[in-house]
Motif scaffolding. Sequence first.
Motif, PDB file in Angstrom:
ATOM      1  N   PRO A  48     -29.975  38.692 -49.261  1.00 39.29           N
ATOM      2  CA  PRO A  48     -29.646  39.410 -48.026  1.00 39.29           C
ATOM      3  C   PRO A  48     -29.116  38.463 -46.964  1.00 39.29           C
ATOM      4  O   PRO A  48     -29.473  37.286 -46.937  1.00 39.29           O
ATOM      5  CB  PRO A  48     -31.001  39.970 -47.586  1.00 39.29           C
ATOM      6  CG  PRO A  48     -31.995  38.984 -48.112  1.00 39.29           C
ATOM      7  CD  PRO A  48     -31.414  38.378 -49.363  1.00 39.29           C
ATOM      8  N   THR A  49     -28.249  38.968 -46.081  1.00 41.29           N
ATOM      9  CA  THR A  49     -27.932  38.213 -44.873  1.00 41.29           C
ATOM     10  C   THR A  49     -28.339  39.075 -43.684  1.00 41.29           C
ATOM     11  O   THR A  49     -28.150  40.288 -43.689  1.00 41.29           O
ATOM     12  CB  THR A  49     -26.454  37.764 -44.821  1.00 41.29           C
ATOM     13  OG1 THR A  49     -26.286  36.904 -43.676  1.00 41.29           O
ATOM     14  CG2 THR A  49     -25.474  38.915 -44.720  1.00 41.29           C
ATOM     15  N   ILE A  50     -28.941  38.414 -42.692  1.00 39.06           N
ATOM     16  CA  ILE A  50     -29.505  39.155 -41.568  1.00 39.06           C
ATOM     17  C   ILE A  50     -28.844  38.749 -40.259  1.00 39.06           C
ATOM     18  O   ILE A  50     -28.146  37.733 -40.187  1.00 39.06           O
ATOM     19  CB  ILE A  50     -31.035  38.941 -41.453  1.00 39.06           C
ATOM     20  CG1 ILE A  50     -31.338  37.464 -41.124  1.00 39.06           C
ATOM     21  CG2 ILE A  50     -31.744  39.376 -42.716  1.00 39.06           C
ATOM     22  CD1 ILE A  50     -32.741  37.249 -40.581  1.00 39.06           C
ATOM     23  N   ASN A  51     -29.097  39.573 -39.241  1.00 40.38           N
ATOM     24  CA  ASN A  51     -28.685  39.236 -37.879  1.00 40.38           C
ATOM     25  C   ASN A  51     -29.837  38.440 -37.245  1.00 40.38           C
ATOM     26  O   ASN A  51     -30.920  38.984 -37.040  1.00 40.38           O
ATOM     27  CB  ASN A  51     -28.437  40.549 -37.116  1.00 40.38           C
ATOM     28  CG  ASN A  51     -28.077  40.306 -35.666  1.00 40.38           C
ATOM     29  OD1 ASN A  51     -28.244  39.213 -35.142  1.00 40.38           O
ATOM     30  ND2 ASN A  51     -27.585  41.353 -35.015  1.00 40.38           N
ATOM     31  N   PRO A  52     -29.629  37.167 -36.931  1.00 43.23           N
ATOM     32  CA  PRO A  52     -30.758  36.357 -36.446  1.00 43.23           C
ATOM     33  C   PRO A  52     -31.223  36.749 -35.041  1.00 43.23           C
ATOM     34  O   PRO A  52     -32.292  36.319 -34.609  1.00 43.23           O
ATOM     35  CB  PRO A  52     -30.202  34.930 -36.446  1.00 43.23           C
ATOM     36  CG  PRO A  52     -28.727  35.086 -36.361  1.00 43.23           C
ATOM     37  CD  PRO A  52     -28.391  36.376 -37.043  1.00 43.23           C
ATOM     38  N   ALA A  53     -30.420  37.573 -34.343  1.00 44.13           N
ATOM     39  CA  ALA A  53     -30.830  38.003 -33.002  1.00 44.13           C
ATOM     40  C   ALA A  53     -31.757  39.206 -33.050  1.00 44.13           C
ATOM     41  O   ALA A  53     -32.459  39.495 -32.081  1.00 44.13           O
ATOM     42  CB  ALA A  53     -29.600  38.334 -32.163  1.00 44.13           C
ATOM     43  N   LEU A 116     -22.664  38.740 -35.107  1.00 45.97           N
ATOM     44  CA  LEU A 116     -23.699  39.514 -35.791  1.00 45.97           C
ATOM     45  C   LEU A 116     -24.410  38.675 -36.852  1.00 45.97           C
ATOM     46  O   LEU A 116     -25.634  38.683 -36.957  1.00 45.97           O
ATOM     47  CB  LEU A 116     -23.063  40.722 -36.502  1.00 45.97           C
ATOM     48  CG  LEU A 116     -22.796  41.973 -35.675  1.00 45.97           C
ATOM     49  CD1 LEU A 116     -22.016  42.980 -36.523  1.00 45.97           C
ATOM     50  CD2 LEU A 116     -24.106  42.591 -35.200  1.00 45.97           C
ATOM     51  N   ASP A 117     -23.644  37.936 -37.627  1.00 44.84           N
ATOM     52  CA  ASP A 117     -24.216  37.243 -38.783  1.00 44.84           C
ATOM     53  C   ASP A 117     -24.845  35.903 -38.400  1.00 44.84           C
ATOM     54  O   ASP A 117     -25.780  35.442 -39.049  1.00 44.84           O
ATOM     55  CB  ASP A 117     -23.120  37.019 -39.840  1.00 44.84           C
ATOM     56  CG  ASP A 117     -23.690  36.817 -41.237  1.00 44.84           C
ATOM     57  OD1 ASP A 117     -24.871  37.159 -41.452  1.00 44.84           O
ATOM     58  OD2 ASP A 117     -22.953  36.334 -42.111  1.00 44.84           O
ATOM     59  N   GLY A 118     -24.295  35.274 -37.323  1.00 48.72           N
ATOM     60  CA  GLY A 118     -24.747  33.905 -37.032  1.00 48.72           C
ATOM     61  C   GLY A 118     -25.537  33.759 -35.754  1.00 48.72           C
ATOM     62  O   GLY A 118     -26.190  32.739 -35.547  1.00 48.72           O
ATOM     63  N   GLU A 195     -25.354  29.947 -46.654  1.00 49.27           N
ATOM     64  CA  GLU A 195     -26.171  31.095 -47.072  1.00 49.27           C
ATOM     65  C   GLU A 195     -26.417  32.084 -45.932  1.00 49.27           C
ATOM     66  O   GLU A 195     -26.397  33.294 -46.131  1.00 49.27           O
ATOM     67  CB  GLU A 195     -27.517  30.545 -47.575  1.00 49.27           C
ATOM     68  CG  GLU A 195     -28.483  31.586 -48.049  1.00 49.27           C
ATOM     69  CD  GLU A 195     -29.829  30.970 -48.452  1.00 49.27           C
ATOM     70  OE1 GLU A 195     -30.017  29.759 -48.277  1.00 49.27           O
ATOM     71  OE2 GLU A 195     -30.685  31.734 -48.936  1.00 49.27           O
ATOM     72  N   THR A 196     -26.617  31.571 -44.705  1.00 51.47           N
ATOM     73  CA  THR A 196     -26.976  32.477 -43.601  1.00 51.47           C
ATOM     74  C   THR A 196     -25.763  33.111 -42.923  1.00 51.47           C
ATOM     75  O   THR A 196     -25.934  34.019 -42.118  1.00 51.47           O
ATOM     76  CB  THR A 196     -27.803  31.738 -42.519  1.00 51.47           C
ATOM     77  OG1 THR A 196     -27.080  30.579 -42.114  1.00 51.47           O
ATOM     78  CG2 THR A 196     -29.167  31.360 -43.030  1.00 51.47           C
ATOM     79  N   THR A 197     -24.560  32.637 -43.219  1.00 51.26           N
ATOM     80  CA  THR A 197     -23.368  33.177 -42.533  1.00 51.26           C
ATOM     81  C   THR A 197     -22.203  33.413 -43.486  1.00 51.26           C
ATOM     82  O   THR A 197     -21.111  32.858 -43.303  1.00 51.26           O
ATOM     83  CB  THR A 197     -22.899  32.199 -41.435  1.00 51.26           C
ATOM     84  OG1 THR A 197     -22.715  30.911 -42.040  1.00 51.26           O
ATOM     85  CG2 THR A 197     -23.866  32.125 -40.281  1.00 51.26           C
TER      86      THR A 197
HETATM   87 MG    MG Z   1     -26.837  35.929 -41.143  1.00 52.00          MG
END
Ligand code: MG
Length: 489
Positions: A48-53, A116-118, A195-197
Amino acid sequence: MTDLTQPGEFTLEYATAPESTAIVSLRDTYGLFIGGAWVEPRSGSYFPTINPATEEHLATVAEGGAEDIDLAVVAARQAWESGWRDLSGRQRAKYLYRIARLLQERSREFAVLETLDGGKPIKESRDVDLPLAAAHFFHYAGWADKLDYAFAGRRAAPLGVAGQIIPWNFPMLMASWKLAPALATGNTVVLKPAETTPLTALLLAEVLQDAELPPGVVNIVTGAGATGAALVSHPGIDKVAFTGSTGVGKRIQAELAGTGKRLTLELGGKAANIVFEDAALDQAVEGIVNGIWFNQGHVCCAGSRLLVQESVHDLVLDRLTTRLDTLRVGDPLDKNTDIGAINSREQLEKIQELVASGVDEGAEIYQPDCVLPAKGFFHAPTVFTSVSPSHRIAREEIFGPVLSVLTFRTPDEAVEKANNTPYGLSAGVWTEKGSRILWMAERLRAGVVWANTFNQFDPASPFGGYRESGFGREGGRHGLAPYLNLVGA
Ligand code: MG
Ligand code: NAP
């Protein structure tokens, strides 16, 4: 009566100004972009990739394994041998110009997705990341048909297939720094985003399709560290271009020793931002703010060590903390936000651990009175004074919104303290004397020295470090050489 000249007496509250996310259409699941098509990962794995905010789930992304990397490298090799290497520079330029224009046309969509992603503030992704990403493609489009003039007397030939690995702090911009020179010089690519973005790189794949870039010229394989490691060790690549941490960079360098694969490394930094007593101090304070709080300090060349001349220490700190009190921390999609979310929980914990070490080792901490959002990964902007060069916060890369302040008395002492680091990526000098700027620039062991400014980038200007900050240059004419065999006297 309120005295408006006194800081703290009068605080303006802005209404929220959220950027709409309606322009972005996310898919539930993303495959890998190999040979010009979307394919399911042979690994069968996704992450999964999440919105860190907000910690909200954004999408599920394929995790490329060794077999997927192999398919991507084979596709890149086929694309190179079946036409891309023989295309004239003018024709290659045509594709790069198309990509640049499509990025400009879709820049708002890319900027929102990047945020959104980073977690970076929308005003940065909109005003910095995307314009610079398009500018890199324009710049290298201009070089594609001029390679024979760029290196006088030598014939320039592409290397073949480049494996490119990028970090999460400037995902689209780093993808552009890597792809534009590689394509301009006639190479094909396998790109591994962080991986996170991963999402803007996957949107870029759509742009490449729209630009009708021949299939296989750029392949995008998402995944984590193991995916990057499989790319580095694949025998079918001719070059590795890596931007990331010094630890991983060292491992890659050791692994590639003796293989004949070319390598460029853009690694960490611990830049000194040096303020002399004769500097325009208000301007310098803005430069310090831009140097370390820009992008939450997720910047390899961040001015994370402030070296301030002793005679103006108190004055600079006073103005700096006053300015700090006005910075807005919070929702990255709000156009007023100065400091957005930390990219991941892991990175937040790393920053918190280093901040705790600063307190334990006896430095004095200052943080403004700001309320951090309850959800998501956030860190208050932080200043440490009474820092000694031996403290961990003065030596280690924090990669967060944390400034360590040291003092100096003479220019010689400033140079000595600035160079007292294993890194060598960037530095800043603030003084009104041009001769002093040149004197300092000659002595500072850093790839980039900014004078009376900080964190300025231009595609025509080479960027890169030395010592533990890596080697090789990206940007400008210098950025072509790592992708070329230069033949002849
Ligand atoms: Mg992300
Ligand atoms: P990192 O762990 O080194 O990750 C960078 C990239 O390498 C990511 O795509 C990562 O994948 C991948 N990777 C991880 N382990 C690998 C391995 N064993 N083999 C091959 N690839 C591997 O760095 P980070 O902590 O995410 O990023 C922050 C660092 O990058 C900071 O130290 C910063 O200074 C540096 N940086 C330097 C520059 C520059 O221009 N000099 C620019 C930006 C950032 P995952 O994301 O899946 O782990």
